[in-house]
Design a protein around this motif. Structure first.
Motif, short mmCIF file in Angstrom:
data_model
loop_
_atom_site.label_atom_id
_atom_site.label_comp_id
_atom_site.label_asym_id
_atom_site.label_seq_id
_atom_site.Cartn_x
_atom_site.Cartn_y
_atom_site.Cartn_z
N LYS A 135 -13.33 -14.25 15.44
CA LYS A 135 -13.69 -13.00 16.13
C LYS A 135 -12.49 -12.05 16.09
N ILE A 136 -12.72 -10.87 15.51
CA ILE A 136 -11.67 -9.86 15.46
C ILE A 136 -12.20 -8.53 16.00
N ASN A 137 -11.31 -7.75 16.59
CA ASN A 137 -11.73 -6.47 17.17
C ASN A 137 -11.81 -5.38 16.09
N VAL A 138 -12.21 -4.20 16.48
CA VAL A 138 -12.44 -3.12 15.51
C VAL A 138 -11.14 -2.72 14.82
N TYR A 139 -10.04 -2.68 15.53
CA TYR A 139 -8.76 -2.33 14.92
C TYR A 139 -8.38 -3.36 13.85
N GLU A 140 -8.60 -4.61 14.18
CA GLU A 140 -8.27 -5.68 13.25
C GLU A 140 -9.16 -5.62 12.01
N TYR A 141 -10.41 -5.16 12.16
CA TYR A 141 -11.28 -4.96 11.00
C TYR A 141 -10.72 -3.88 10.09
N ILE A 142 -10.22 -2.81 10.69
CA ILE A 142 -9.62 -1.73 9.89
C ILE A 142 -8.37 -2.25 9.18
N TYR A 143 -7.58 -3.05 9.87
CA TYR A 143 -6.40 -3.64 9.26
C TYR A 143 -6.81 -4.56 8.11
N PHE A 144 -7.86 -5.33 8.31
CA PHE A 144 -8.39 -6.21 7.26
C PHE A 144 -8.75 -5.38 6.02
N LEU A 145 -9.42 -4.25 6.22
CA LEU A 145 -9.79 -3.38 5.11
C LEU A 145 -8.55 -2.96 4.32
N SER A 146 -7.51 -2.59 5.03
CA SER A 146 -6.26 -2.16 4.39
C SER A 146 -5.60 -3.32 3.65
N LEU A 147 -5.60 -4.49 4.26
CA LEU A 147 -5.02 -5.67 3.61
C LEU A 147 -5.79 -6.06 2.36
N HIS A 148 -7.09 -5.91 2.39
CA HIS A 148 -7.90 -6.22 1.21
C HIS A 148 -7.47 -5.34 0.04
N ALA A 149 -7.28 -4.07 0.28
CA ALA A 149 -6.82 -3.17 -0.79
C ALA A 149 -5.42 -3.56 -1.25
N GLN A 150 -4.56 -3.92 -0.30
CA GLN A 150 -3.20 -4.35 -0.64
C GLN A 150 -3.23 -5.56 -1.55
N ARG A 151 -4.12 -6.48 -1.27
CA ARG A 151 -4.30 -7.69 -2.08
C ARG A 151 -4.54 -7.33 -3.54
N HIS A 152 -5.37 -6.31 -3.76
CA HIS A 152 -5.72 -5.93 -5.12
C HIS A 152 -4.65 -5.08 -5.80
N LEU A 153 -3.73 -4.50 -5.04
CA LEU A 153 -2.60 -3.80 -5.65
C LEU A 153 -1.80 -4.78 -6.52
N THR A 154 -1.62 -5.98 -6.00
CA THR A 154 -0.90 -7.02 -6.76
C THR A 154 -1.67 -7.37 -8.03
N GLN A 155 -2.97 -7.50 -7.93
CA GLN A 155 -3.79 -7.83 -9.09
C GLN A 155 -3.68 -6.74 -10.15
N MET A 156 -3.70 -5.48 -9.74
CA MET A 156 -3.60 -4.39 -10.71
C MET A 156 -2.22 -4.38 -11.37
N LYS A 157 -1.19 -4.65 -10.59
CA LYS A 157 0.17 -4.71 -11.15
C LYS A 157 0.27 -5.85 -12.16
N ASN A 158 -0.35 -6.99 -11.84
CA ASN A 158 -0.37 -8.12 -12.78
C ASN A 158 -1.04 -7.73 -14.10
N ASN A 159 -2.14 -6.99 -14.02
CA ASN A 159 -2.81 -6.50 -15.23
C ASN A 159 -1.86 -5.63 -16.04
N GLU A 160 -1.21 -4.71 -15.37
CA GLU A 160 -0.33 -3.78 -16.06
C GLU A 160 0.83 -4.50 -16.75
N LEU A 161 1.32 -5.54 -16.13
CA LEU A 161 2.43 -6.28 -16.71
C LEU A 161 2.05 -7.04 -17.97
N GLN A 162 0.74 -7.29 -18.15
CA GLN A 162 0.27 -8.02 -19.34
C GLN A 162 0.11 -7.12 -20.56
N ILE A 163 0.07 -5.81 -20.35
CA ILE A 163 -0.17 -4.89 -21.46
C ILE A 163 1.03 -4.92 -22.42
N VAL A 164 0.71 -5.06 -23.70
CA VAL A 164 1.76 -5.13 -24.72
C VAL A 164 2.01 -3.75 -25.30
#
Length: 185
Positions: free
Chosen positions: A156-185
């Motif tokens: 159970k999380i409150n509304v603020y924590e849901y908003i924080y979760f949304l932001s963390l989810h995007a942060q998670r994918h920033l790493t994934q995008m950086k990993n993609n970029e590092l693979q480009i030759v």
């Protein structure tokens, strides 16, 4: 951390995260469309996934904020504020790419039906929506509604924590995008 520092912290986190996400739209087509060696998503697909996930999370955030504002009439907000302490640590893994297995619903998979400009505009609107909800509940009202979050057994999380979760989810994918970029030759 008390609720008012928590709200400020989340606003700052949102700003930093959404600014970083927005910069990915300025990348060249090679970077945006590079297919990683593991056959994972391209940066373009990841950006669409961020938008889609935000879309569905914001439906829950909107419902939660409305319920919290209704609950304000019947619950003791001061008592909730007094007893609240933001447990940032329980959310940390959400923002780390590959920190745990995450099984997402199919409707959050990118379909390729939107172009980069459309996705960028929609994500910018979503950022403004998040700020709107934080402003709407600036006095701690977001504590008055909790919803179950099954991802990583957050519970159970409150509304603020849901908003924080949304932001963390995007942060998670920033790493994934950086990993993609590092693979480009």
């Amino acid at each position: 951390m008390d609720i008012f520092r928590c709200i400020q912290f989340i606003q700052t986190h949102l700003k930093l995260t959404f600014d970083q996400v927005d910069r990915w739209f300025d990348k060249d087509n090679k970077t945006l469309n590079y297919q990683p060696a593991n056959r994972g998503w391209t940066v373009q697909q990841i950006l669409e996934h961020i938008y889609l996930t935000n879309f569905y999370l914001l439906i829950l955030i909107e419902k939660g904020s409305k319920k919290a504002m209704r609950n304000y009439l019947n619950l003791d907000l001061n008592l909730e504020i007094k007893n609240y302490s933001f447990n940032q640590g329980k959310f940390e893994k959400v923002g780390e790419y590959s920190a745990f297995e995450w099984i997402r619903p199919e409707h959050m998979d990118p379909k390729g039906s939107l172009n980069s400009d459309e996705i960028r505009g929609l994500i910018a609107q979503q950022y403004q929506q998040c700020l709107h909800y934080l402003d709407l509940m600036k006095n701690g009202e977001g504590l008055l509604c909790k919803t179950t979050m099954t991802v990583n057994e957050l519970g159970k999380i409150n509304v603020y924590e849901y908003i924080y979760f949304l932001s963390l989810h995007a942060q998670r994918h920033l790493t994934q995008m950086k990993n993609n970029e590092l693979q480009i030759v």
